[in-house]
Design a protein around this motif. Structure first.
Motif, PDB file in Angstrom:
ATOM      1  N   LYS A   1      -1.933 -50.128 -29.818  1.00 31.73           N
ATOM      2  CA  LYS A   1      -1.429 -48.752 -29.774  1.00 31.73           C
ATOM      3  C   LYS A   1      -0.424 -48.509 -30.907  1.00 31.73           C
ATOM      4  CE  LYS A   1      -2.210 -47.288 -25.003  1.00 31.73           C
ATOM      5  NZ  LYS A   1      -3.223 -48.272 -24.643  1.00 31.73           N
ATOM      6  N   LEU A   2       0.332 -49.515 -31.279  1.00 27.08           N
ATOM      7  CA  LEU A   2       1.210 -49.375 -32.430  1.00 27.08           C
ATOM      8  C   LEU A   2       0.401 -49.087 -33.695  1.00 27.08           C
ATOM      9  CD1 LEU A   2       3.776 -52.263 -31.831  1.00 27.08           C
ATOM     10  CD2 LEU A   2       4.210 -49.812 -31.625  1.00 27.08           C
ATOM     11  N   ASN A   3      -0.745 -49.728 -33.823  1.00 30.12           N
ATOM     12  CA  ASN A   3      -1.600 -49.478 -34.976  1.00 30.12           C
ATOM     13  C   ASN A   3      -2.127 -48.051 -34.964  1.00 30.12           C
ATOM     14  OD1 ASN A   3      -3.026 -50.201 -37.371  1.00 30.12           O
ATOM     15  ND2 ASN A   3      -4.889 -50.379 -36.162  1.00 30.12           N
ATOM     16  N   THR A   4      -2.513 -47.566 -33.774  1.00 28.57           N
ATOM     17  CA  THR A   4      -2.971 -46.176 -33.655  1.00 28.57           C
ATOM     18  C   THR A   4      -1.860 -45.210 -34.040  1.00 28.57           C
ATOM     19  OG1 THR A   4      -4.511 -46.767 -31.878  1.00 28.57           O
ATOM     20  CG2 THR A   4      -3.905 -44.445 -32.069  1.00 28.57           C
ATOM     21  N   ILE A   5      -0.648 -45.481 -33.558  1.00 26.58           N
ATOM     22  CA  ILE A   5       0.494 -44.633 -33.911  1.00 26.58           C
ATOM     23  C   ILE A   5       0.711 -44.636 -35.417  1.00 26.58           C
ATOM     24  CG2 ILE A   5       3.016 -44.480 -33.748  1.00 26.58           C
ATOM     25  CD1 ILE A   5       2.732 -45.442 -30.817  1.00 26.58           C
ATOM     26  N   TYR A   6       0.642 -45.801 -36.024  1.00 24.73           N
ATOM     27  CA  TYR A   6       0.834 -45.909 -37.473  1.00 24.73           C
ATOM     28  C   TYR A   6      -0.213 -45.106 -38.230  1.00 24.73           C
ATOM     29  CZ  TYR A   6       0.764 -48.110 -42.109  1.00 24.73           C
ATOM     30  OH  TYR A   6       0.759 -48.352 -43.463  1.00 24.73           O
ATOM     31  N   GLN A   7      -1.469 -45.191 -37.784  1.00 20.90           N
ATOM     32  CA  GLN A   7      -2.557 -44.512 -38.474  1.00 20.90           C
ATOM     33  C   GLN A   7      -2.514 -42.998 -38.291  1.00 20.90           C
ATOM     34  OE1 GLN A   7      -4.537 -46.049 -40.533  1.00 20.90           O
ATOM     35  NE2 GLN A   7      -3.845 -48.113 -40.012  1.00 20.90           N
ATOM     36  N   ARG A   8      -1.981 -42.546 -37.150  1.00 18.63           N
ATOM     37  CA  ARG A   8      -2.104 -41.125 -36.821  1.00 18.63           C
ATOM     38  C   ARG A   8      -0.786 -40.350 -36.775  1.00 18.63           C
ATOM     39  NH1 ARG A   8      -5.751 -40.897 -31.539  1.00 18.63           N
ATOM     40  NH2 ARG A   8      -5.361 -38.656 -31.887  1.00 18.63           N
ATOM     41  N   ALA A   9       0.334 -41.041 -36.708  1.00 17.85           N
ATOM     42  CA  ALA A   9       1.607 -40.325 -36.539  1.00 17.85           C
ATOM     43  C   ALA A   9       2.469 -40.301 -37.794  1.00 17.85           C
ATOM     44  CB  ALA A   9       2.395 -40.949 -35.382  1.00 17.85           C
TER      45      ALA A   9
ATOM     46  N   GLU B   1      10.152 -44.479 -51.147  1.00 22.92           N
ATOM     47  CA  GLU B   1       9.886 -43.483 -50.118  1.00 22.92           C
ATOM     48  C   GLU B   1      10.124 -44.137 -48.760  1.00 22.92           C
ATOM     49  OE1 GLU B   1       6.661 -40.254 -51.693  1.00 22.92           O
ATOM     50  OE2 GLU B   1       5.876 -42.070 -50.762  1.00 22.92           O
ATOM     51  N   VAL B   2      10.815 -43.425 -47.883  1.00 22.71           N
ATOM     52  CA  VAL B   2      11.109 -43.950 -46.548  1.00 22.71           C
ATOM     53  C   VAL B   2      10.520 -43.002 -45.511  1.00 22.71           C
ATOM     54  CG1 VAL B   2      12.887 -44.624 -44.901  1.00 22.71           C
ATOM     55  CG2 VAL B   2      13.227 -45.051 -47.345  1.00 22.71           C
ATOM     56  N   PHE B   3       9.728 -43.559 -44.609  1.00 22.42           N
ATOM     57  CA  PHE B   3       9.095 -42.782 -43.543  1.00 22.42           C
ATOM     58  C   PHE B   3       9.703 -43.187 -42.204  1.00 22.42           C
ATOM     59  CE2 PHE B   3       6.189 -43.112 -47.041  1.00 22.42           C
ATOM     60  CZ  PHE B   3       5.500 -41.914 -47.083  1.00 22.42           C
ATOM     61  N   LEU B   4       9.640 -42.291 -41.261  1.00 19.95           N
ATOM     62  CA  LEU B   4      10.190 -42.535 -39.936  1.00 19.95           C
ATOM     63  C   LEU B   4       9.101 -42.329 -38.894  1.00 19.95           C
ATOM     64  CD1 LEU B   4      12.687 -43.062 -38.150  1.00 19.95           C
ATOM     65  CD2 LEU B   4      13.126 -40.599 -38.205  1.00 19.95           C
ATOM     66  N   ILE B   5       8.930 -43.308 -38.003  1.00 24.45           N
ATOM     67  CA  ILE B   5       8.031 -43.157 -36.851  1.00 24.45           C
ATOM     68  C   ILE B   5       8.849 -43.312 -35.589  1.00 24.45           C
ATOM     69  CG2 ILE B   5       6.104 -44.142 -35.554  1.00 24.45           C
ATOM     70  CD1 ILE B   5       4.817 -44.973 -38.146  1.00 24.45           C
ATOM     71  N   ASN B   6       8.864 -42.255 -34.760  1.00 26.00           N
ATOM     72  CA  ASN B   6       9.510 -42.326 -33.455  1.00 26.00           C
ATOM     73  C   ASN B   6       8.443 -42.729 -32.442  1.00 26.00           C
ATOM     74  OD1 ASN B   6      10.516 -41.569 -30.798  1.00 26.00           O
ATOM     75  ND2 ASN B   6      12.186 -40.558 -31.877  1.00 26.00           N
TER      76      ASN B   6
END
Length: 205
Positions: free
Chosen positions: A164-172, A131-136
């Protein structure tokens, strides 16, 4: 008691739950600081906005790029010296060695470097069942931290603080890319890989 490990034991890689791929070794360092230990981070040691990318998925294309960077740009010797090719090859090997069952997250942003890298990475991963996920990072940062529209266009993943990268990872993080989306990005890479330009910009998506 102090337990002495053999050289082989010290180099055994731990099991990772998730693998993250990002453009640049500095952004990779920020991700390693921000994320928890069960995340493996692969930082691609290059800047894809500059230099030829023609046939970069083949050895001849990588050789052409190395020679162009060496001859045209005033990069530090430790970036474009003899280690450049070995770092590039090692990173390709690291991506190829990702176990089939481990989810992969590709970090990108609204810039030519990461958008080019995104397409390159998905081409490299075309045969993998993961599975491949994308975070912008740019869009996620704006959504989560309410930045102004002016700031929106200036975020590269490497500019964002580790916490903030960790927050993005957890929430986005959303759904994995579909087969159709992965194929589309891979085809877009093939289109890019026949171009002979040496500078890329990103505008109007």
């Amino acid at each position: 008691d102090i337990v002495k490990l053999t050289h082989k034991e010290r180099n055994v890689e731990r099991e990772y739950k998730t693998v993250h791929i990002v453009c640049g070794e500095s952004p990779a360092g920020s991700l390693r600081v921000g994320l928890e230990y069960e995340n493996k981070v692969i930082g691609f040691p290059d800047f894809f906005a500059v230099g030829p990318i023609q046939e970069l998925h083949n050895e001849v294309g990588r050789k052409r790029r190395y020679e162009w960077l060496r001859d045209h740009l005033n990069y530090p010797d430790d970036f474009i010296g003899e280690e450049y090719e070995s770092r590039f090859s090692k990173t390709l090997a690291d991506i190829d060695a990702i176990p089939d069952y481990v989810p992969i997250i590709i970090w990108t942003g609204e810039n030519a470097d990461e958008q080019t890298g995104l397409r390159y990475f998905l081409f490299l991963l075309k045969e993998k069942p993961n599975e491949v996920f994308l975070i912008n990072t740019t869009i996620a940062y704006q959504d989560l931290f309410n930045t102004s529209e002016f700031q929106y266009f200036y975020f590269h993943t490497g500019e964002v603080a580790p916490e903030k990268l960790n927050t993005i990872y957890q929430r986005a993080l959303t759904k994995p890319l579909t087969t159709e989306e992965r194929n589309r990005f891979g085809k877009e890479w093939l289109t890019l890989s026949v171009t002979k330009g040496v500078v890329r910009i990103w505008e109007n998506d």
